[in-house]
Design a protein around this motif. Structure first.
Motif, PDB file in Angstrom:
ATOM      1  N   ARG A  24       0.845  -1.203   0.000  1.00 34.34           N
ATOM      2  CA  ARG A  24       0.000   0.000   0.000  1.00 34.34           C
ATOM      3  C   ARG A  24       0.879   1.252   0.000  1.00 34.34           C
ATOM      4  N   GLN A  25       1.968   1.195   0.774  1.00 33.65           N
ATOM      5  CA  GLN A  25       2.869   2.345   0.839  1.00 33.65           C
ATOM      6  C   GLN A  25       3.610   2.535  -0.489  1.00 33.65           C
ATOM      7  N   VAL A  26       4.052   1.448  -1.117  1.00 29.62           N
ATOM      8  CA  VAL A  26       4.750   1.554  -2.398  1.00 29.62           C
ATOM      9  C   VAL A  26       3.830   2.127  -3.469  1.00 29.62           C
ATOM     10  N   VAL A  27       2.577   1.676  -3.495  1.00 27.67           N
ATOM     11  CA  VAL A  27       1.609   2.208  -4.462  1.00 27.67           C
ATOM     12  C   VAL A  27       1.467   3.716  -4.275  1.00 27.67           C
ATOM     13  N   ALA A  28       1.396   4.155  -3.014  1.00 28.30           N
ATOM     14  CA  ALA A  28       1.281   5.595  -2.734  1.00 28.30           C
ATOM     15  C   ALA A  28       2.548   6.334  -3.146  1.00 28.30           C
ATOM     16  N   ASP A  29       3.735   5.799  -2.754  1.00 31.93           N
ATOM     17  CA  ASP A  29       4.995   6.474  -3.037  1.00 31.93           C
ATOM     18  C   ASP A  29       5.283   6.564  -4.536  1.00 31.93           C
ATOM     19  N   ALA A  30       4.921   5.497  -5.269  1.00 35.22           N
ATOM     20  CA  ALA A  30       5.221   5.456  -6.708  1.00 35.22           C
ATOM     21  C   ALA A  30       4.146   6.126  -7.535  1.00 35.22           C
TER      22      ALA A  30
END
Length: 321
Positions: free
Chosen positions: A310-316
């Motif tokens: 979830r964090q990677v989707v947000a960061d990317a």
């Protein structure tokens, strides 16, 4: 004492656990499906078909592998969740922890609606370029991407797959903008890469190594936190961008309410494969390792990775589907 409707219901209720246990002890009593929710020819089929043959020989019933591709694995996963026959299993990659992040309306909760059987194996992925590429290492890739934001393309086996997210995680933490090109499975990805349609291919090592060894590709890096013994001279991405290491893993699940005795029986039958099996040797030759460690490790891996992706989707800046 006369038998009333209430006493009959109570007796039936008490008998349910015993009946379920008896059914599990006789499990399987008909053919078992192992659903792989990806396109045919992907890396998960290697352990999936080997395990199916092993279990069929040990348990006396056919174990039939079925590929049910669609929606990055979500379609086949939904089909398994909806079964109640207790003779359907699901073999998935770590994308089962990714899909809820890229498809918020996915329609199921993998923690609540899947029964973990075992973490099967894990392996490294890699980033590969053609021998004619203008860059042949990660610093060169980063420099090229920063010089022309969005111009460098990378292909994966599909949106929301582990190969996609490994590259997205690297790109976000390297501070680069590059363009994702999703394909419908590893076979189409290789074809597109060899045709020159993408600059970089993000794939599992089992898929990449034959092309590297035959001179059609050059490995820039492996994605695990450490280097891989089969390609010891290839750096890990963490050597250039710390905190980006990730493995691709395969897990075996069943629908919820799967009998505990049946889970225990499956795990017990995996014991002969854990050391010195042809499957373990094949996984090691492709930069992976066989695990078959049971439900606890699989449950923990799933729960740990859900918030990570979830964090990677947000960061990317990945747009939910």
């Amino acid at each position: 004492m006369p038998i009333t409707r209430r006493s009959a219901l109570a007796a039936a209720t008490l008998a349910l656990p015993a009946a379920a246990a008896a059914q599990a002890r006789g499990w399987p009593n008909r053919p078992v499906r192992i659903v792989i929710p990806y396109a045919p020819g992907g890396p998960v089929e290697i352990p999936g078909r080997f395990i199916a043959e092993h279990l069929a020989a040990r348990l006396g019933q056919p174990f039939v592998v079925e590929t049910r591709p669609g929606a990055g694995g979500a379609l086949g996963t939904k089909q398994v969740i909806g079964t109640t026959d207790q003779h359907t299993l699901l073999m998935v990659t770590g994308a089962v922890a990714i899909q809820p992040a890229v498809q918020p309306d996915i329609g199921y909760d993998p923690v609540a609606e899947l029964t973990p059987i075992s973490l099967v194996s894990e392996a490294s992925m890699g980033f590969m370029v053609r021998p004619s590429a203008a860059f042949r290492d990660l610093p060169g890739l980063i420099a090229a991407a920063k010089a022309a934001p969005g111009r460098i393309t990378y292909g994966s086996s599909g949106n929301g797959t582990t190969t996609h997210m490994a590259a997205a995680l690297f790109g976000a933490r390297a501070g680069i903008t590059w363009q994702h090109v999703p394909y419908r499975g590893g076979g189409q990805l290789i074809s597109g890469f060899l045709a020159g349609d993408v600059d970089v291919m993000s794939g599992d090592l089992a898929t990449l190594l034959p092309h590297v060894r035959e001179g059609r590709g050059v490995l820039l890096a492996v994605t695990t936190p450490d280097r891989v013994p089969v390609v010891p001279d290839v750096p890990s991405i963490t050597e250039v961008v710390p905190g980006t290491g990730i493995a691709i893993w395969f897990g075996l699940f069943a629908p919820r309410n799967f009998p505990e005795d049946a889970t225990a029986r499956l795990v017990a039958e995996f014991a002969p494969l854990r050391s010195g099996s042809p499957l373990g040797e094949r996984m090691a030759a492709a930069g992976g390792r066989l695990l078959l460690t049971g439900p606890a490790d699989l449950s923990e891996r799933l729960r740990r990775e859900l918030p990570l992706w979830r964090q990677v989707v947000a960061d990317a800046g990945i747009r939910p589907e």
